[in-house]
Scaffold this active site. Structure first.
Site, PDB file in Angstrom:
ATOM      1  N   LYS A 149       0.844  -1.192   0.000  1.00  0.00           N
ATOM      2  CA  LYS A 149       0.000   0.000   0.000  1.00  0.00           C
ATOM      3  C   LYS A 149       0.880   1.242   0.000  1.00  0.00           C
ATOM      4  O   LYS A 149       1.613   1.492   0.958  1.00  0.00           O
ATOM      5  CB  LYS A 149      -0.909   0.046   1.226  1.00  0.00           C
ATOM      6  CG  LYS A 149      -1.934   1.183   1.123  1.00  0.00           C
ATOM      7  CD  LYS A 149      -2.632   1.465   2.422  1.00  0.00           C
ATOM      8  CE  LYS A 149      -1.889   2.428   3.289  1.00  0.00           C
ATOM      9  NZ  LYS A 149      -1.685   3.760   2.696  1.00  0.00           N
TER      10      LYS A 149
ATOM     11  N   CYS B 249      13.375  10.560   6.811  1.00  0.00           N
ATOM     12  CA  CYS B 249      13.421   9.966   8.162  1.00  0.00           C
ATOM     13  C   CYS B 249      14.798  10.127   8.784  1.00  0.00           C
ATOM     14  O   CYS B 249      14.907  10.290   9.984  1.00  0.00           O
ATOM     15  CB  CYS B 249      13.003   8.502   8.119  1.00  0.00           C
ATOM     16  SG  CYS B 249      13.876   7.567   6.871  1.00  0.00           S
TER      17      CYS B 249
ATOM     18  N   GLU C 189      10.613   0.744  10.080  1.00  0.00           N
ATOM     19  CA  GLU C 189      11.598   1.804   9.833  1.00  0.00           C
ATOM     20  C   GLU C 189      10.881   3.103  10.107  1.00  0.00           C
ATOM     21  O   GLU C 189      10.014   3.515   9.341  1.00  0.00           O
ATOM     22  CB  GLU C 189      12.079   1.692   8.379  1.00  0.00           C
ATOM     23  CG  GLU C 189      13.440   2.313   8.178  1.00  0.00           C
ATOM     24  CD  GLU C 189      13.343   3.762   7.785  1.00  0.00           C
ATOM     25  OE1 GLU C 189      13.401   4.610   8.709  1.00  0.00           O
ATOM     26  OE2 GLU C 189      13.202   4.057   6.602  1.00  0.00           O
TER      27      GLU C 189
ATOM     28  N   GLU D 144      10.370  15.197  15.944  1.00  0.00           N
ATOM     29  CA  GLU D 144      10.621  15.214  14.503  1.00  0.00           C
ATOM     30  C   GLU D 144       9.699  16.257  13.858  1.00  0.00           C
ATOM     31  O   GLU D 144       8.486  16.203  14.036  1.00  0.00           O
ATOM     32  CB  GLU D 144      10.291  13.814  13.962  1.00  0.00           C
ATOM     33  CG  GLU D 144      10.686  13.583  12.547  1.00  0.00           C
ATOM     34  CD  GLU D 144      10.434  12.138  12.118  1.00  0.00           C
ATOM     35  OE1 GLU D 144       9.422  11.551  12.552  1.00  0.00           O
ATOM     36  OE2 GLU D 144      11.232  11.630  11.325  1.00  0.00           O
TER      37      GLU D 144
HETATM   38  P1  NAI Z   1       2.022   7.702   8.705  1.00  0.00           P
HETATM   39  O1  NAI Z   1       2.914   6.870   9.521  1.00  0.00           O
HETATM   40  O2  NAI Z   1       0.639   7.910   9.185  1.00  0.00           O
HETATM   41  O3  NAI Z   1       1.910   7.101   7.220  1.00  0.00           O
HETATM   42  C1  NAI Z   1       2.776   6.159   6.654  1.00  0.00           C
HETATM   43  C2  NAI Z   1       1.971   5.040   5.993  1.00  0.00           C
HETATM   44  O4  NAI Z   1       1.241   4.315   6.980  1.00  0.00           O
HETATM   45  C3  NAI Z   1       0.923   5.516   5.001  1.00  0.00           C
HETATM   46  O5  NAI Z   1       0.887   4.605   3.923  1.00  0.00           O
HETATM   47  C4  NAI Z   1      -0.354   5.463   5.785  1.00  0.00           C
HETATM   48  O6  NAI Z   1      -1.501   5.312   5.000  1.00  0.00           O
HETATM   49  C5  NAI Z   1      -0.142   4.243   6.631  1.00  0.00           C
HETATM   50  N1  NAI Z   1      -0.920   4.178   7.874  1.00  0.00           N
HETATM   51  C6  NAI Z   1      -1.433   5.214   8.599  1.00  0.00           C
HETATM   52  N2  NAI Z   1      -2.071   4.750   9.685  1.00  0.00           N
HETATM   53  C7  NAI Z   1      -1.954   3.400   9.659  1.00  0.00           C
HETATM   54  C8  NAI Z   1      -2.394   2.354  10.521  1.00  0.00           C
HETATM   55  N3  NAI Z   1      -3.070   2.607  11.637  1.00  0.00           N
HETATM   56  N4  NAI Z   1      -2.100   1.089  10.191  1.00  0.00           N
HETATM   57  C9  NAI Z   1      -1.390   0.806   9.090  1.00  0.00           C
HETATM   58  N5  NAI Z   1      -0.956   1.748   8.233  1.00  0.00           N
HETATM   59  C10 NAI Z   1      -1.226   3.037   8.512  1.00  0.00           C
HETATM   60  O7  NAI Z   1       2.716   9.080   8.470  1.00  0.00           O
HETATM   61  P2  NAI Z   1       1.952  10.466   8.164  1.00  0.00           P
HETATM   62  O8  NAI Z   1       0.781  10.662   9.021  1.00  0.00           O
HETATM   63  O9  NAI Z   1       1.723  10.535   6.731  1.00  0.00           O
HETATM   64  O10 NAI Z   1       3.040  11.495   8.617  1.00  0.00           O
HETATM   65  C11 NAI Z   1       3.064  11.948   9.962  1.00  0.00           C
HETATM   66  C12 NAI Z   1       4.461  12.039  10.471  1.00  0.00           C
HETATM   67  O11 NAI Z   1       5.100  10.774  10.404  1.00  0.00           O
HETATM   68  C13 NAI Z   1       5.379  12.927   9.674  1.00  0.00           C
HETATM   69  O12 NAI Z   1       5.249  14.254   9.998  1.00  0.00           O
HETATM   70  C14 NAI Z   1       6.716  12.375  10.041  1.00  0.00           C
HETATM   71  O13 NAI Z   1       7.107  12.908  11.263  1.00  0.00           O
HETATM   72  C15 NAI Z   1       6.460  10.905  10.188  1.00  0.00           C
HETATM   73  N6  NAI Z   1       6.830  10.149   8.978  1.00  0.00           N
HETATM   74  C16 NAI Z   1       8.003   9.484   8.970  1.00  0.00           C
HETATM   75  C17 NAI Z   1       8.394   8.814   7.841  1.00  0.00           C
HETATM   76  C18 NAI Z   1       9.671   8.076   7.796  1.00  0.00           C
HETATM   77  O14 NAI Z   1      10.182   7.820   6.719  1.00  0.00           O
HETATM   78  N7  NAI Z   1      10.221   7.690   8.904  1.00  0.00           N
HETATM   79  C19 NAI Z   1       7.607   8.811   6.634  1.00  0.00           C
HETATM   80  C20 NAI Z   1       6.337   9.487   6.753  1.00  0.00           C
HETATM   81  C21 NAI Z   1       6.014  10.131   7.889  1.00  0.00           C
END
Ligand code: NAI
Length: 780
Positions: free
Chosen positions: A190, A297, A263, A392
């Protein structure tokens, strides 16, 4: 403008990349997308719009997957899996190679589509995202080719659910899909809801490559779809994204038997020493925090500057920031593009807006009038505990403080709940190589930053998650040992009645911090032999005893700095002292367990101690040949403090099998002994006491493992927990581990043959080590 005028102003002209091909591709698909399941696109369903964050324009309408879509995708992946695995390494390698070639052939289309969907500058998508994605497929075509000869005892996990974020949409897909496919797994992936388009274009590429149906399935939607994948009949979840969601996934998969790699986020330090090449360090920061608008990240988001050069360095940095060009991501001369979505823009704006500490410098650069743009920002003079130094931001905002000594730099750098990456700038190689091992991070860059390659594992420690992606270590996360696991037998202690103990009454104590200590609760339990005879008493440890043991183990940090040679000597010495008392231990084991297997178990334990004495100075790291002029050193480091619930079924051998690899690799351990047969462990305390094991390196608890499993799993100062105890403890440990996202290794209700090869070797050594990749460029 005339040429003369251009010379006069030295302004950049615009160099726009055409979006025509990418937009035409979207039109060709009808601007509406279904999911890619079983080799074909489904009819578009109810969904949501994917927008260009730089302009706000709608690019396409995507479908929000329903439960039925996810079920169909998982079913298709399941059906395809055996056939895919049975193609063999070479068969799969040819497909991965074809995917790499097609990605290369359509590189521009992918790059432009990524820019439209994500907002990142075309320079980055074209030069970083897409080439690295290709490289990942090439590299893993090679891994597939080598799997049969190099990993003959490994097989695929099965179906992998993969959930990826929006910051590097295609690259994260490549990181997930390539190793999974190389090792014979099939996937349901996804993409993030903001950025699904390159994943859908990749689906098209899979069709062009003739990939067998069902090997790659892509479903679109938001977190709700992610939750469905997590709950589905999959064998592994691989997730990249926020720590908060990672924690939720850890809890949701606890006890399910699903493999998991996470990650997550970071707040990576970027350390500049006074002897650094300051201009290079400034340029490095452009790549560390303004690359991809800081939505990385492992972004070097926490700048630590040596006090003597701080003013000069900040001045240079502000001057450089003011020159960064923010604007249309399709313009090839743009440095900083748009944030991914208005939600992200609002989040960054609010976080920075609520800060009152330090001095803020906003780049004096022209800003576009509309779109999700945020100016490069530097906040200096913060205290280590300030929110923006800890949380972050995930935007183009750099926060900073100064330090006086190298020791203070390390202390500040490690003052975070994360541990993903770190950067060190110094012209003094001695200093840089002294600091790098002391940084708590999965990746360290010396005089460079944000360097990545398929050959070098990437991933973090602490709340940045666990598992590595890339390299050999990334592969093992997609495989398991061949063979059928045997279910664990429930072993109950023997019972008996009354009857005085023969000889002098002795209640075995716990072993904490090198001392035998009474249990905090003051309780002990009788231990009966098979014939109902009372053979002793063992203490019952509670959560307070766990805390004391953790404190002792933390105080024994020095062990992690000892040499492998010294650790080997001590393991040999333990073996020697155990062997000297072999008869006594054999008698005890037979009395506890009944039967006559004691002597064999003692001999196997001595042999096992020899095995890990042998490994202590031989489980080497690697030098990766990454495509830079330099090397990436994959260093094996101890995990830290490991709690282990030892198996019930092999009271001495099981305890030794957990302890020996852990301490051989420099960890300190807290061992919860076999619940039904605890006295072999308490007798073993005397062996430890006579074997020069420093206080706190090995701690032994007895009593019900169910009393200590949760406190161990939740303890913030334990770095990993292994559960080889009762089946239900696997869930307790995995759930509790979400507290600080510690690593876990659990039996999920299956046993292993402790006396054979399953009871020792690489799996144990791997669980007892972290791999830190230290990138060292060669200089000019
Ligand atoms: P997120 O962690 O919510 O999204 C990442 C992925 O997880 C997306 O595909 C999303 O649809 C999915 N997801 C969301 N809730 C889920 C759940 N309960 N179960 C399974 N999958 C789920 O990140 P978001 O909200 O887009 O960004 C928020 C913050 O997260 C950012 O401001 C940043 O601080 C951090 N982030 C860190 C990343 C990294 O590479 N370490 C990448 C993206 C966000």
């Amino acid at each position: 403008m005339t040429v003369a005028e251009i010379f006069e102003t030295m302004d950049y002209g615009t160099a726009p990349e055409s979006a025509a091909e990418a937009l035409a591709w979207l039109v060709d698909q009808g601007d509406r997308f279904g999911h890619f399941i079983d080799g074909a696109f489904t009819q578009p369903g109810d969904g949501f719009e994917s927008r260009n964050p730089a302009t706000g324009e709608t690019l396409a309408t995507l479908s929000q997957a329903t439960q039925a879509d996810v079920d169909n995708a998982v079913k298709a992946a399941r059906k395809a899996q055996k056939g895919w695995e049975n193609l063999g390494g070479h068969g799969r390698a040819k497909y991965l190679y074809a995917l790499a070639r097609l990605l290369q052939k359509h590189a521009r289309l992918f790059a432009v589509l990524e820019v439209l969907d994500n907002g990142k500058p075309i320079r980055e998508a074209r030069d970083v995202d897409i080439p690295l994605a290709q490289r990942h497929f090439y590299y893993h075509a090679g891994m597939a080719q080598l799997m049969d000869s190099e990993l003959p005892d490994a097989e695929a996990l099965g179906v992998c659910g993969q959930i990826i974020p929006w910051n590097f949409p295609l690259l994260m897909l490549a990181w997930k899909v390539a190793p999974a496919l190389a090792t014979g797994n099939t996937v349901v992936l996804k993409p993030a809801e903001y950025t699904s388009l390159t994943a859908l274009l990749f689906a098209d590429i899979c069709r062009q490559a003739g990939l067998p149906k069902g090997v790659v399935n892509i479903v679109t939607g938001d977190g709700a779809v992610g939750e469905m994948i997590v709950a589905a009949d999959v064998d592994k979840i691989a997730f990249t994204g926020s720590t908060e969601v990672g924690r939720r996934i850890r809890e949701a998969t606890a006890g399910s038997g699903k493999a998991l790699t996470l990650e997550l986020g970071g707040k990576s330090p970027y350390i500049v020493f006074d002897d650094a090449d300051l201009d290079s360090a400034v340029e490095g920061l452009v790549d560390a925090i303004w690359f991809n608008q800081g939505q990385v990240c492992c972004a070097g988001s926490r700048l630590l500057v040596h006090e003597p050069v701080a003013d000069m360095f900040y001045a240079k940095l502000r001057a450089r920031m003011d020159k960064l060009r923010v604007g249309s991501p399709l313009d090839k001369s743009i440095d900083v593009g748009a944030l991914v979505d208005p939600v992200q823009l609002q989040s960054v704006t609010e976080m920075v807006g609520s800060n009152t500490a330090g001095q803020t410098h906003v780049a004096a650069t022209d800003m576009p009038q509309s779109g999700c743009f945020y100016p490069p920002t530097l906040i200096t003079g913060l205290n280590p505990a300030d929110t923006l130094m800890q949380e972050e931001i995930f935007g183009p905002v750099l926060v900073s403080t100064t330090f006086r000594t190298p020791a203070e730099a390390v202390q500040l750098a490690n003052n975070t709940r994360y541990g993903l990456a770190a950067t060190v700038w110094s012209e003094n190689i001695n200093l840089a190589l002294d600091i790098a091992p002391k940084l708590v991070a999965g990746v360290v860059w010396v005089n460079g930053t944000n360097l990545m390659d398929a050959a070098a594992g990437f991933g973090g420690v602490r709340e940045s998650g666990f598992g590595r992606e890339g390299g050999w270590e990334g592969l093992t996360a997609y495989t398991r040992p061949k063979g059928t696991a045997k279910p664990l037998k429930d072993i109950q202690p023997f019972t008996g009645e009354g009857g005085p103990l023969e000889g002098v009454d002795r209640t075995a104590k716990l072993y904490i911090g090198g001392k035998q200590s009474r249990p905090d609760g003051g309780y002990s339990a009788a231990v009966w032999g098979k014939n109902g005879k009372l053979i002793g008493h063992a203490s019952i440890a509670n959560r307070k005893d766990v805390r004391n043991a953790v404190e002792a183990a933390q105080a024994a940090k020095g062990w992690s700095k000892t040499t492998g040679h010294l650790r080997a000597q001590i393991l040999y010495y333990i073996a020697e002292n155990l062997d000297a008392r072999a008869d006594e231990f054999a008698t005890r084991l037979d009395a506890m367990q009944g039967g006559k297997t004691g002597a064999k178990e003692v001999a196997a334990s001595v042999k096992r101690l020899f095995t890990y004495a042998a490994w202590a100075d031989k489980y080497d790291g690697q030098v990766h040949g990454v495509p830079i002029r330099g090397v990436a050193l994959a260093m094996k480091e101890p995990v830290g403090v490991i709690g282990a619930l030892c198996p019930a079924e092999a009271p001495l051998l099981g305890l030794v099998s957990c302890m020996a690899p852990a301490i051989a690799m420099g960890n300190r351990v807290i061992l919860s002994a076999s619940k039904p047969f605890p006295l072999a462990a308490t007798d073993f305390i005397q062996v430890l006491e006579t074997s020069d094991v420093p206080a706190g390196v090995v701690n032994i608890l007895t009593g019900p493992q169910s009393d200590v499993a949760e406190p161990m799993a939740r303890h913030m100062d334990i770095d990993a927990v292994w559960s080889f105890g009762a089946a239900e403890l696997s869930a307790t440990v995995e759930k509790g581990s979400a507290s600080n996202l510690k690593r876990t290794w659990v039996n999920n209700g299956f046993t292993r043959d402790w006396s054979g090869q399953e009871g020792e070797g690489h799996a144990f050594l791997q669980a007892a080590t972290e791999v830190k990749n230290i990138w060292i460029p060669y200089g000019e």
